[in-house]
Design an enzyme around this catalytic site. Structure first.
Site, mmCIF file in Angstrom:
data_model
loop_
_atom_site.group_PDB
_atom_site.id
_atom_site.type_symbol
_atom_site.label_atom_id
_atom_site.label_comp_id
_atom_site.label_asym_id
_atom_site.label_seq_id
_atom_site.Cartn_x
_atom_site.Cartn_y
_atom_site.Cartn_z
ATOM 1 N N TYR A 126 -12.402 -3.497 -6.192
ATOM 2 C CA TYR A 126 -11.863 -3.523 -4.834
ATOM 3 C C TYR A 126 -12.732 -4.451 -4.001
ATOM 4 O O TYR A 126 -13.839 -4.102 -3.605
ATOM 5 C CB TYR A 126 -11.847 -2.109 -4.245
ATOM 6 N N ASP A 166 -7.313 -4.661 -6.056
ATOM 7 C CA ASP A 166 -7.047 -5.276 -4.763
ATOM 8 C C ASP A 166 -8.158 -6.288 -4.518
ATOM 9 O O ASP A 166 -9.263 -5.930 -4.133
ATOM 10 C CB ASP A 166 -7.042 -4.181 -3.694
ATOM 11 N N HIS A 281 0.270 -0.615 -0.840
ATOM 12 C CA HIS A 281 0.226 -1.528 -1.978
ATOM 13 C C HIS A 281 1.190 -1.042 -3.051
ATOM 14 O O HIS A 281 1.343 0.177 -3.247
ATOM 15 C CB HIS A 281 -1.177 -1.576 -2.602
#
Length: 290
Positions: A126, A166, A281
């Site tokens: 992340y 992400d 997401h």
């Protein structure tokens, strides 16, 4: 055994592996909104999760005993957090990332999995969202610097490696619907995109806007979709962004060439409607044939 019989025997030993990745924006909230239905129906063997924002006990309670769970919590409670949930027990896992004075807790988690005799290394990551011209952006660049250092080591450790999550950067104009309005914002800054030029650049060849040789990793989303807009993976909660598909492609699965060659399909599990979303997401799901 004849050559033909031996060939059939080898073919019979191939294994299908489905790996999914999703930023859940808080897994407890995601489960309240319906994430369990996706987990139970999608058939993933490994799920990389970002922005967990919970404890490992929370994860175990929500996912259930059939999942082997690795979790790296962020230093600040209720923030970030990455996890790997698998139907196979990890052989070994690592969380060390970047320089000793860099706090990467909750943002980088590696694990090796034995998939019927083939070791596959999976990373859930992340990347910081950042903010142009602020200390948040400095931290983001520190993370991206550490990423560039780690990727060659990861490939040397195991040629069948993939990192996903992400990454909070749209690499090309194809990756953001409204890219012209975001060229000065974190997530689409030229300096950020240059990191991705290097990651995806041909190994040993100096790439555009990088000033150094590419690392040769493969963006599976672009490999399967080709040069088209999107497919987007994140939409702002503001306005009609989801309904109008005004999104960003900032969630990735990025594989070594050796593992990318074994990928057989790629999908973005876009929600059927705004009300059906359990995260801002969408999950990314890739099938591999080992």
């Amino acid at each position: 055994m004849s050559d033909a019989t031996a060939s059939l025997s080898v073919m019979a030993k191939s294994t299908n592996l489905r790996i999914a990745s999703v930023n859940v924006n808080g897994i407890r909230a995601a489960y309240r909104k319906g994430m369990a239905d996706w987990v139970n129906s999608r058939g993933a063997d490994i799920i990389a999760i970002q922005e967990v924002r919970a404890t490992v006990d929370d994860l175990s309670g929500l996912l259930g005993p059939e999942w082997d769970i690795l979790h790296d919590e962020a230093t600040a409670k209720g923030r970030a957090g990455v996890a790997l949930a698998s139907r196979r027990k990890a052989e070994i896992h690592r969380v060390t990332f970047g320089d000793d004075d860099f706090d990467s807790a909750g943002r980088w988690l590696e694990a090796d999995y034995d998939v019927d005799g083939t070791i596959v290394t999976v990373v859930s990551t992340y990347v910081h969202s950042g903010e142009a011209d602020t200390p948040k952006q400095v931290e983001k660049y520190k993370f991206l610097d550490a990423l560039l250092k780690r990727l060659p080591e990861l490939k040397a450790h195991n040629p069948l490696s993939v990192f996903m999550g992400d990454l909070n950067v749209g690499h090309r104009t194809l990756d953001i619907k409204n890219w012209r309005g975001n060229v000065k914002r974190a997530g689409f800054l030229p300096q950020e995109r240059a990191y991705f030029d290097k990651i995806f650049g041909a190994e040993g060849e100096e790439g555009y806007n990088t000033g150094s040789a590419g690392l040769g990793w493969v963006d599976l989303g672009r490999k399967f979709a080709g040069d088209v807009d999107g497919p987007y993976t994140w939409w702002s909660n503001r306005g009609q962004a989801f309904d109008n598909d005004t999104g960003w492609r900032i969630d990735y699965q990025v594989a070594t060439p050796e593992l990318a060659a074994k990928a057989t399909s790629y999908a973005v599990d876009r929600y059927p409607s705004y009300d059906a979303r359990w995260s801002d997401h969408a999950p990314i799901v890739v099938d591999y044939k080992l």
